[in-house]
Design a protein around this motif. Structure first.
Motif, short mmCIF file in Angstrom:
data_model
loop_
_atom_site.label_atom_id
_atom_site.label_comp_id
_atom_site.label_asym_id
_atom_site.label_seq_id
_atom_site.Cartn_x
_atom_site.Cartn_y
_atom_site.Cartn_z
N ALA A 160 0.83 -1.21 0.00
CA ALA A 160 0.00 0.00 0.00
C ALA A 160 0.87 1.26 0.00
CB ALA A 160 -0.93 -0.01 1.21
N LEU A 161 1.97 1.22 0.75
CA LEU A 161 2.85 2.39 0.82
C LEU A 161 3.46 2.75 -0.54
CD1 LEU A 161 4.63 1.92 4.24
CD2 LEU A 161 3.33 3.92 3.51
N LYS A 162 3.60 1.77 -1.41
CA LYS A 162 4.15 2.04 -2.74
C LYS A 162 3.28 3.01 -3.52
CE LYS A 162 6.37 -2.47 -3.01
NZ LYS A 162 6.30 -3.82 -3.59
N SER A 163 1.99 3.05 -3.22
CA SER A 163 1.08 3.95 -3.93
C SER A 163 0.81 5.24 -3.15
CB SER A 163 -0.24 3.24 -4.22
OG SER A 163 -0.93 2.98 -3.01
N LEU A 164 1.45 5.41 -2.00
CA LEU A 164 1.23 6.59 -1.15
C LEU A 164 2.49 7.45 -1.11
CD1 LEU A 164 -0.67 4.88 1.81
CD2 LEU A 164 -1.66 6.34 0.02
N SER A 165 2.65 8.28 -2.10
CA SER A 165 3.83 9.14 -2.18
C SER A 165 3.93 10.04 -0.94
CB SER A 165 3.75 9.99 -3.44
OG SER A 165 4.88 10.82 -3.54
N GLY A 166 5.11 10.07 -0.36
CA GLY A 166 5.36 10.93 0.80
C GLY A 166 5.06 10.27 2.14
N TRP A 167 4.44 9.11 2.12
CA TRP A 167 4.10 8.40 3.36
C TRP A 167 5.14 7.32 3.63
CZ3 TRP A 167 0.05 9.70 6.53
CH2 TRP A 167 -0.87 10.62 6.02
N SER A 168 5.33 7.04 4.92
CA SER A 168 6.23 5.97 5.32
C SER A 168 5.60 5.23 6.50
CB SER A 168 7.60 6.55 5.73
OG SER A 168 7.45 7.43 6.84
N PHE A 169 6.28 4.20 6.96
CA PHE A 169 5.81 3.47 8.13
C PHE A 169 6.69 3.85 9.31
CE2 PHE A 169 5.78 -0.36 10.88
CZ PHE A 169 4.45 -0.29 11.26
N ASP A 170 6.06 4.36 10.36
CA ASP A 170 6.76 4.71 11.60
C ASP A 170 6.75 3.47 12.49
OD1 ASP A 170 7.40 5.53 14.22
OD2 ASP A 170 6.55 7.52 13.90
N GLU A 171 7.87 2.79 12.52
CA GLU A 171 8.01 1.53 13.26
C GLU A 171 7.68 1.72 14.74
OE1 GLU A 171 8.46 -2.16 12.88
OE2 GLU A 171 9.14 -1.32 11.00
N VAL A 219 -2.00 -0.66 11.42
CA VAL A 219 -2.44 -0.05 10.16
C VAL A 219 -3.49 -0.95 9.51
CG1 VAL A 219 -1.71 0.67 7.85
CG2 VAL A 219 -0.23 1.11 9.82
N SER A 220 -4.59 -0.34 9.09
CA SER A 220 -5.66 -1.05 8.40
C SER A 220 -5.94 -0.36 7.06
CB SER A 220 -6.94 -1.07 9.25
OG SER A 220 -7.58 0.20 9.20
N ALA A 221 -6.85 -0.94 6.31
CA ALA A 221 -7.26 -0.33 5.04
C ALA A 221 -7.82 1.07 5.26
CB ALA A 221 -8.28 -1.23 4.35
N LEU A 222 -8.44 1.33 6.42
CA LEU A 222 -8.95 2.67 6.71
C LEU A 222 -7.83 3.70 6.69
CD1 LEU A 222 -11.38 1.90 9.70
CD2 LEU A 222 -12.00 2.40 7.32
N ASP A 223 -6.69 3.34 7.21
CA ASP A 223 -5.55 4.26 7.24
C ASP A 223 -5.02 4.52 5.84
OD1 ASP A 223 -5.41 4.42 10.17
OD2 ASP A 223 -4.87 2.31 9.99
N VAL A 224 -4.93 3.49 5.05
CA VAL A 224 -4.45 3.64 3.67
C VAL A 224 -5.40 4.54 2.88
CG1 VAL A 224 -3.96 2.40 1.52
CG2 VAL A 224 -3.26 1.42 3.72
N GLU A 225 -6.70 4.33 3.05
CA GLU A 225 -7.69 5.13 2.34
C GLU A 225 -7.63 6.59 2.78
OE1 GLU A 225 -11.34 3.09 3.21
OE2 GLU A 225 -10.70 1.31 2.10
N LEU A 226 -7.49 6.84 4.08
CA LEU A 226 -7.42 8.22 4.57
C LEU A 226 -6.11 8.87 4.12
CD1 LEU A 226 -8.71 10.55 6.06
CD2 LEU A 226 -7.83 9.59 8.20
N ALA A 227 -5.02 8.13 4.13
CA ALA A 227 -3.74 8.68 3.67
C ALA A 227 -3.84 9.11 2.21
CB ALA A 227 -2.63 7.65 3.85
#
Length: 102
Positions: A18-29, A86-94
């Motif tokens: 999902a992050l591959k399609s979200l430019s500027g977003w990363s995962f905060d471990e 992280v869920s699909a809700l987060d990806v959609e909102l991002a």
């Protein structure tokens, strides 16, 4: 059954895809959340964007954790109903938040 009962955490592979399609977003471990830091030209632009995000978040009943200092905005997205993961809700909102960034 409430729709929130069916929310599941993404697997690490699903999240990374999902992050591959979200430019500027990363995962905060450390926080287990999607993360984005945005710098605006001034406070008014930052606050205006925060207002647009807040309206969208309220419409979705899915709210970010965020921090604002003058022209900088930091956003973390995680789903409490998915065990603070992280869920699909987060990806959609991002993805939606990204449309608000000029």
């Amino acid at each position: 059954m409430d729709n929130r009962d069916m929310i599941v955490a993404l697997t690490p592979a699903e999240r990374d895809d999902a992050l591959k399609s979200l430019s500027g977003w990363s995962f905060d471990e450390a926080r287990g959340a999607l993360f984005r830091r945005i710098e605006f030209s001034d406070f008014s632009e930052a606050f205006g964007t925060m207002t647009r995000i807040a309206i969208e978040a309220e419409r979705r009943d899915h709210h970010p954790e965020w921090s604002n200092v003058y022209n900088q905005l930091e956003i973390w997205l995680t789903t409490h109903d998915a065990g603070n993961a992280v869920s699909a809700l987060d990806v959609e909102l991002a993805a939606k938040i990204s449309t608000f960034i000029m």
